[in-house]
Design a protein around this motif. Structure first.
Motif, PDB file in Angstrom:
ATOM      1  N   THR A  76       0.826  -1.198   0.000  1.00  0.00           N
ATOM      2  CA  THR A  76       0.000   0.000   0.000  1.00  0.00           C
ATOM      3  C   THR A  76       0.866   1.255   0.000  1.00  0.00           C
ATOM      4  O   THR A  76       2.062   1.198   0.313  1.00  0.00           O
ATOM      5  CB  THR A  76      -0.916   0.038   1.235  1.00  0.00           C
ATOM      6  OG1 THR A  76      -0.092   0.189   2.409  1.00  0.00           O
ATOM      7  CG2 THR A  76      -1.764  -1.233   1.357  1.00  0.00           C
ATOM      8  N   ALA A  77       0.260   2.385  -0.319  1.00  0.00           N
ATOM      9  CA  ALA A  77       0.987   3.659  -0.276  1.00  0.00           C
ATOM     10  C   ALA A  77       1.423   3.973   1.152  1.00  0.00           C
ATOM     11  O   ALA A  77       2.495   4.542   1.363  1.00  0.00           O
ATOM     12  CB  ALA A  77       0.117   4.776  -0.843  1.00  0.00           C
ATOM     13  N   GLU A  78       0.609   3.601   2.123  1.00  0.00           N
ATOM     14  CA  GLU A  78       0.979   3.812   3.526  1.00  0.00           C
ATOM     15  C   GLU A  78       2.207   2.977   3.879  1.00  0.00           C
ATOM     16  O   GLU A  78       3.100   3.434   4.597  1.00  0.00           O
ATOM     17  CB  GLU A  78      -0.194   3.473   4.449  1.00  0.00           C
ATOM     18  CG  GLU A  78      -1.346   4.444   4.366  1.00  0.00           C
ATOM     19  CD  GLU A  78      -2.244   4.248   3.125  1.00  0.00           C
ATOM     20  OE1 GLU A  78      -2.125   3.210   2.411  1.00  0.00           O
ATOM     21  OE2 GLU A  78      -3.057   5.154   2.868  1.00  0.00           O
ATOM     22  N   GLU A  79       2.260   1.752   3.357  1.00  0.00           N
ATOM     23  CA  GLU A  79       3.439   0.907   3.578  1.00  0.00           C
ATOM     24  C   GLU A  79       4.659   1.485   2.868  1.00  0.00           C
ATOM     25  O   GLU A  79       5.784   1.399   3.380  1.00  0.00           O
ATOM     26  CB  GLU A  79       3.162  -0.519   3.094  1.00  0.00           C
ATOM     27  CG  GLU A  79       2.163  -1.258   3.962  1.00  0.00           C
ATOM     28  CD  GLU A  79       1.691  -2.571   3.363  1.00  0.00           C
ATOM     29  OE1 GLU A  79       1.276  -3.434   4.154  1.00  0.00           O
ATOM     30  OE2 GLU A  79       1.731  -2.726   2.117  1.00  0.00           O
ATOM     31  N   ALA A  80       4.447   2.095   1.706  1.00  0.00           N
ATOM     32  CA  ALA A  80       5.553   2.743   0.992  1.00  0.00           C
ATOM     33  C   ALA A  80       6.117   3.893   1.816  1.00  0.00           C
ATOM     34  O   ALA A  80       7.342   4.052   1.920  1.00  0.00           O
ATOM     35  CB  ALA A  80       5.078   3.243  -0.369  1.00  0.00           C
ATOM     36  N   ALA A  81       5.236   4.702   2.419  1.00  0.00           N
ATOM     37  CA  ALA A  81       5.683   5.821   3.263  1.00  0.00           C
ATOM     38  C   ALA A  81       6.464   5.293   4.466  1.00  0.00           C
ATOM     39  O   ALA A  81       7.509   5.853   4.829  1.00  0.00           O
ATOM     40  CB  ALA A  81       4.488   6.664   3.699  1.00  0.00           C
ATOM     41  N   ALA A  85      10.383   5.948   5.509  1.00  0.00           N
ATOM     42  CA  ALA A  85      10.721   6.461   6.848  1.00  0.00           C
ATOM     43  C   ALA A  85      11.754   5.564   7.528  1.00  0.00           C
ATOM     44  O   ALA A  85      12.690   6.060   8.168  1.00  0.00           O
ATOM     45  CB  ALA A  85       9.463   6.576   7.698  1.00  0.00           C
ATOM     46  N   GLU A  86      11.604   4.248   7.383  1.00  0.00           N
ATOM     47  CA  GLU A  86      12.551   3.297   7.977  1.00  0.00           C
ATOM     48  C   GLU A  86      13.962   3.478   7.420  1.00  0.00           C
ATOM     49  O   GLU A  86      14.939   3.118   8.054  1.00  0.00           O
ATOM     50  CB  GLU A  86      12.098   1.859   7.711  1.00  0.00           C
ATOM     51  CG  GLU A  86      10.864   1.457   8.486  1.00  0.00           C
ATOM     52  CD  GLU A  86      10.253   0.146   7.984  1.00  0.00           C
ATOM     53  OE1 GLU A  86      10.843  -0.504   7.082  1.00  0.00           O
ATOM     54  OE2 GLU A  86       9.173  -0.211   8.487  1.00  0.00           O
ATOM     55  N   ARG A  87      14.064   4.059   6.243  1.00  0.00           N
ATOM     56  CA  ARG A  87      15.361   4.272   5.592  1.00  0.00           C
ATOM     57  C   ARG A  87      15.817   5.720   5.676  1.00  0.00           C
ATOM     58  O   ARG A  87      16.766   6.123   5.019  1.00  0.00           O
ATOM     59  CB  ARG A  87      15.286   3.794   4.140  1.00  0.00           C
ATOM     60  CG  ARG A  87      15.251   2.280   4.071  1.00  0.00           C
ATOM     61  CD  ARG A  87      14.570   1.749   2.839  1.00  0.00           C
ATOM     62  NE  ARG A  87      14.559   0.280   2.862  1.00  0.00           N
ATOM     63  CZ  ARG A  87      13.706  -0.448   3.601  1.00  0.00           C
ATOM     64  NH1 ARG A  87      12.789   0.137   4.338  1.00  0.00           N
ATOM     65  NH2 ARG A  87      13.772  -1.772   3.580  1.00  0.00           N
ATOM     66  N   GLY A  88      15.107   6.508   6.485  1.00  0.00           N
ATOM     67  CA  GLY A  88      15.495   7.900   6.706  1.00  0.00           C
ATOM     68  C   GLY A  88      15.182   8.826   5.551  1.00  0.00           C
ATOM     69  O   GLY A  88      15.798   9.886   5.421  1.00  0.00           O
ATOM     70  N   VAL A  89      14.226   8.450   4.696  1.00  0.00           N
ATOM     71  CA  VAL A  89      13.869   9.267   3.530  1.00  0.00           C
ATOM     72  C   VAL A  89      12.545   9.966   3.801  1.00  0.00           C
ATOM     73  O   VAL A  89      11.556   9.315   4.153  1.00  0.00           O
ATOM     74  CB  VAL A  89      13.759   8.394   2.258  1.00  0.00           C
ATOM     75  CG1 VAL A  89      13.333   9.232   1.062  1.00  0.00           C
ATOM     76  CG2 VAL A  89      15.077   7.674   1.989  1.00  0.00           C
ATOM     77  N   ASP A  90      12.533  11.281   3.663  1.00  0.00           N
ATOM     78  CA  ASP A  90      11.317  12.063   3.897  1.00  0.00           C
ATOM     79  C   ASP A  90      10.352  11.945   2.733  1.00  0.00           C
ATOM     80  O   ASP A  90      10.756  12.032   1.571  1.00  0.00           O
ATOM     81  CB  ASP A  90      11.656  13.549   4.080  1.00  0.00           C
ATOM     82  CG  ASP A  90      12.449  13.818   5.345  1.00  0.00           C
ATOM     83  OD1 ASP A  90      12.276  13.061   6.333  1.00  0.00           O
ATOM     84  OD2 ASP A  90      13.239  14.773   5.347  1.00  0.00           O
ATOM     85  N   VAL A  91       9.063  11.783   3.066  1.00  0.00           N
ATOM     86  CA  VAL A  91       8.013  11.822   2.051  1.00  0.00           C
ATOM     87  C   VAL A  91       7.675  13.286   1.816  1.00  0.00           C
ATOM     88  O   VAL A  91       7.389  14.024   2.757  1.00  0.00           O
ATOM     89  CB  VAL A  91       6.764  11.043   2.507  1.00  0.00           C
ATOM     90  CG1 VAL A  91       5.594  11.275   1.563  1.00  0.00           C
ATOM     91  CG2 VAL A  91       7.086   9.557   2.624  1.00  0.00           C
ATOM     92  N   GLU A  92       7.721  13.708   0.570  1.00  0.00           N
ATOM     93  CA  GLU A  92       7.424  15.093   0.219  1.00  0.00           C
ATOM     94  C   GLU A  92       5.921  15.318   0.036  1.00  0.00           C
ATOM     95  O   GLU A  92       5.394  16.375   0.365  1.00  0.00           O
ATOM     96  CB  GLU A  92       8.171  15.470  -1.054  1.00  0.00           C
ATOM     97  CG  GLU A  92       8.038  16.924  -1.412  1.00  0.00           C
ATOM     98  CD  GLU A  92       9.009  17.325  -2.500  1.00  0.00           C
ATOM     99  OE1 GLU A  92       8.560  17.953  -3.459  1.00  0.00           O
ATOM    100  OE2 GLU A  92      10.212  17.014  -2.380  1.00  0.00           O
TER     101      GLU A  92
END
Length: 124
Positions: A76-81, A85-92
């Protein structure tokens, strides 16, 4: 007809190789002309970067930070976010509804180290 590869550019090989392998799961492939490719199954991104001089090139060659790419996310998109996050990447941006090659989906947007816009789209 199917897409085989596209080209992106990076400003720092080590940083970008690490990001595309660790965050996107790319297989790193060494190419000629001092370049790498990021392979995703049967598709790949050929990468232009410092010290590489590929030939031929586009009339207006791709530059670090000016690409816009979408990757299909299995979940899911929520799982993608959460994955980002687990990899330290911000969702824009996202999750938001978008149209992709597979129809309507939910997307999250983020950036690579040079600022290129990346998207995970989920059709779940």
């Amino acid at each position: 007809m199917r897409l085989d590869h596209a080209v992106i550019a990076v400003s720092d090989w080590e940083r970008s190789n690490r990001f595309y392998a660790d965050v996107l799961g790319a297989e790193l492939v060494e190419l000629t002309y001092g370049r790498f490719a990021y392979r995703f199954g049967e598709q790949q991104l050929n990468v232009h970067g410092p010290g590489s001089e590929p030939h031929p090139r586009a009339a207006d060659p791709v530059r670090p930070g000016n690409s816009d790419l979408c990757f299909r996310f299995e979940g899911t998109a929520e799982e993608a976010a959460a994955f980002l996050a687990e990899r330290g990447v911000d969702v824009e941006l996202g999750p938001v509804e978008r149209q992709g090659a597979g129809g309507r989906g939910q997307s999250v947007y983020f950036r690579d180290p040079d600022g290129s816009l990346l998207e995970f789209i989920s059709y779940d």
